[in-house]
Design a protein around this motif. Sequence first.
Motif, PDB file in Angstrom:
ATOM      1  N   ALA A  18       0.683  -1.378  -0.311  1.00 15.91           N
ATOM      2  CA  ALA A  18      -0.008  -0.046  -0.229  1.00 15.91           C
ATOM      3  C   ALA A  18       0.731   1.236  -0.138  1.00 15.91           C
ATOM      4  O   ALA A  18       0.568   2.323  -1.373  1.00 15.91           O
ATOM      5  N   LEU A  19       2.312   1.555   0.859  1.00 15.37           N
ATOM      6  CA  LEU A  19       2.670   2.455   0.599  1.00 15.37           C
ATOM      7  C   LEU A  19       3.516   2.702  -0.461  1.00 15.37           C
ATOM      8  O   LEU A  19       3.769   3.642  -1.070  1.00 15.37           O
ATOM      9  N   SER A  20       3.596   1.703  -1.232  1.00 20.16           N
ATOM     10  CA  SER A  20       4.305   1.337  -2.568  1.00 20.16           C
ATOM     11  C   SER A  20       3.309   2.099  -3.941  1.00 20.16           C
ATOM     12  O   SER A  20       3.755   3.291  -4.552  1.00 20.16           O
ATOM     13  N   PHE A  21       2.046   1.951  -3.037  1.00 18.85           N
ATOM     14  CA  PHE A  21       1.431   2.373  -4.318  1.00 18.85           C
ATOM     15  C   PHE A  21       1.171   4.111  -3.858  1.00 18.85           C
ATOM     16  O   PHE A  21       0.797   4.910  -4.665  1.00 18.85           O
ATOM     17  N   GLN A  38      -7.656  -1.219  -8.810  1.00 17.15           N
ATOM     18  CA  GLN A  38      -8.612  -2.299  -8.303  1.00 17.15           C
ATOM     19  C   GLN A  38      -7.956  -4.004  -8.415  1.00 17.15           C
ATOM     20  O   GLN A  38      -7.954  -5.302  -7.614  1.00 17.15           O
ATOM     21  N   SER A  39      -7.647  -3.864  -9.566  1.00 15.39           N
ATOM     22  CA  SER A  39      -6.001  -4.987 -10.015  1.00 15.39           C
ATOM     23  C   SER A  39      -5.440  -5.853  -9.096  1.00 15.39           C
ATOM     24  O   SER A  39      -5.221  -6.832  -9.101  1.00 15.39           O
ATOM     25  N   MET A  40      -5.117  -4.781  -8.018  1.00 15.24           N
ATOM     26  CA  MET A  40      -4.347  -4.544  -7.275  1.00 15.24           C
ATOM     27  C   MET A  40      -4.907  -5.071  -5.897  1.00 15.24           C
ATOM     28  O   MET A  40      -4.383  -5.995  -5.681  1.00 15.24           O
ATOM     29  N   ALA A  41      -5.967  -4.405  -5.157  1.00 17.09           N
ATOM     30  CA  ALA A  41      -6.946  -5.099  -4.198  1.00 17.09           C
ATOM     31  C   ALA A  41      -7.008  -6.851  -4.603  1.00 17.09           C
ATOM     32  O   ALA A  41      -7.929  -7.333  -3.422  1.00 17.09           O
ATOM     33  N   ASP A  42      -7.993  -6.412  -6.299  1.00 14.03           N
ATOM     34  CA  ASP A  42      -8.437  -8.397  -6.246  1.00 14.03           C
ATOM     35  C   ASP A  42      -6.905  -9.266  -6.144  1.00 14.03           C
ATOM     36  O   ASP A  42      -7.041 -10.049  -5.579  1.00 14.03           O
ATOM     37  N   LEU A  43      -5.557  -8.693  -6.106  1.00 16.08           N
ATOM     38  CA  LEU A  43      -4.614  -9.505  -6.421  1.00 16.08           C
ATOM     39  C   LEU A  43      -4.230 -10.106  -4.623  1.00 16.08           C
ATOM     40  O   LEU A  43      -4.076 -11.066  -4.031  1.00 16.08           O
ATOM     41  N   MET A  44      -3.974  -8.894  -4.223  1.00 14.35           N
ATOM     42  CA  MET A  44      -4.264  -8.925  -2.777  1.00 14.35           C
ATOM     43  C   MET A  44      -5.530  -9.369  -1.759  1.00 14.35           C
ATOM     44  O   MET A  44      -4.853 -10.310  -0.562  1.00 14.35           O
ATOM     45  N   GLN A  45      -6.309 -10.081  -2.345  1.00 17.99           N
ATOM     46  CA  GLN A  45      -7.606  -9.835  -1.446  1.00 17.99           C
ATOM     47  C   GLN A  45      -7.862  -9.597  -0.616  1.00 17.99           C
ATOM     48  O   GLN A  45      -8.861  -9.360  -0.092  1.00 17.99           O
ATOM     49  N   SER A 104       5.678 -13.132  -4.206  1.00 16.99           N
ATOM     50  CA  SER A 104       5.189 -14.247  -3.898  1.00 16.99           C
ATOM     51  C   SER A 104       3.293 -14.657  -4.519  1.00 16.99           C
ATOM     52  O   SER A 104       2.757 -15.799  -3.972  1.00 16.99           O
ATOM     53  N   TYR A 105       2.675 -13.383  -4.835  1.00 15.29           N
ATOM     54  CA  TYR A 105       1.910 -13.858  -5.330  1.00 15.29           C
ATOM     55  C   TYR A 105       1.468 -14.665  -6.556  1.00 15.29           C
ATOM     56  O   TYR A 105       0.737 -15.254  -7.403  1.00 15.29           O
ATOM     57  N   ASN A 106       2.670 -15.152  -7.461  1.00 14.80           N
ATOM     58  CA  ASN A 106       2.519 -15.140  -8.645  1.00 14.80           C
ATOM     59  C   ASN A 106       2.224 -14.631  -9.592  1.00 14.80           C
ATOM     60  O   ASN A 106       1.639 -15.362 -10.194  1.00 14.80           O
ATOM     61  N   THR A 107       2.304 -13.045  -9.285  1.00 12.89           N
ATOM     62  CA  THR A 107       1.451 -12.798 -10.693  1.00 12.89           C
ATOM     63  C   THR A 107       2.175 -12.501 -11.798  1.00 12.89           C
ATOM     64  O   THR A 107       3.441 -12.241 -12.197  1.00 12.89           O
ATOM     65  N   SER A 108       0.905 -12.170 -13.007  1.00 13.30           N
ATOM     66  CA  SER A 108       1.769 -12.316 -14.344  1.00 13.30           C
ATOM     67  C   SER A 108       1.287 -10.730 -15.120  1.00 13.30           C
ATOM     68  O   SER A 108       0.943 -10.535 -16.129  1.00 13.30           O
ATOM     69  N   ILE A 109       0.530 -10.113 -13.332  1.00 13.12           N
ATOM     70  CA  ILE A 109      -0.127  -8.679 -14.497  1.00 13.12           C
ATOM     71  C   ILE A 109       1.920  -7.793 -14.297  1.00 13.12           C
ATOM     72  O   ILE A 109       2.335  -7.915 -13.703  1.00 13.12           O
ATOM     73  N   LYS A 110       1.910  -7.329 -15.613  1.00 18.73           N
ATOM     74  CA  LYS A 110       2.701  -6.190 -16.078  1.00 18.73           C
ATOM     75  C   LYS A 110       2.877  -4.745 -15.057  1.00 18.73           C
ATOM     76  O   LYS A 110       2.064  -3.847 -14.995  1.00 18.73           O
TER      77      LYS A 110
END
Length: 266
Positions: A18-21, A38-45, A104-110
């Motif tokens: 959240a601080l980096s955002f 929104q995409s980051m919130a979804d990623l973080m659940q 650690s979330y193993n995300t493919s979001i660029k």
Amino acid sequence: MCNDNYGKKWTRDETILALSFYYEMPYGKINRSNKYLQSMADLMQRSLSSLIMKMVNLASLDESLLCRGVTSLPHSSKLDKEVWVEFKGKYEYLLLEKERILSSYNTSIKLTNPKVKHLPPAIDLKYYTPKERLVLVRKGQDFFRKAVLSAYGERCCMTGIAVPELLQACHIMPYSKCKSINDCLNPSNGICLNYLTHKAFDLGFISIHKTTKIIMVSDCLKKHPRIDETTKNWLLFLENKSINFPERNMPEYNFLEYHNDCIFKS
């Protein structure tokens, strides 16, 4: 996607994200219409509202916002304060932690643009692992650009131009002269300029006074043999005007002093 998780405590890693955002976007864009959040919130659940509230709580700890009269509800937690203090002015560590957590979330979001400069040779990277070096080299410039443009509300601090395609994050102390990785990434070593003012700033035709933050125009430009009316209207008109101050990360004295003394053609 809705991930309310009401009552779920925020972890240290989530707070760091959240601080980096917060650093990477204008304060005015921390809202529900922000698709990136929104995409980051979804990623973080997490719910979008929860992420926004966390960023606003972190903003309440930002002295630069308070000095400008921007206030928010002071609901920051003990963890918020600890994370804020831990990473205050330590942007390379914040970037490395962000990338560790995202991986650690193993995300493919660029999230970043890999087409960035290499770190200058003056910087000693021996204390970093190869993976950390890769992060700092490939993603450091993207973090710097976002942090600087967001601090200035995505407007040129000299002309007020707000067309995103015409804006750049300009280093005050040149990238190649920075003595540390943190100086390279420090948003206070940056200003938001349009392409023309950026080039003039890099060449020393214009500068910002280290104490007054007044724009200075070099005599070399005024006396240039090929000075034309358009250049006069664009650059000479700026002389003695104050820059538009950023929301946060005011240009630091030592960086401006370097530009005044070593780059500006006085």
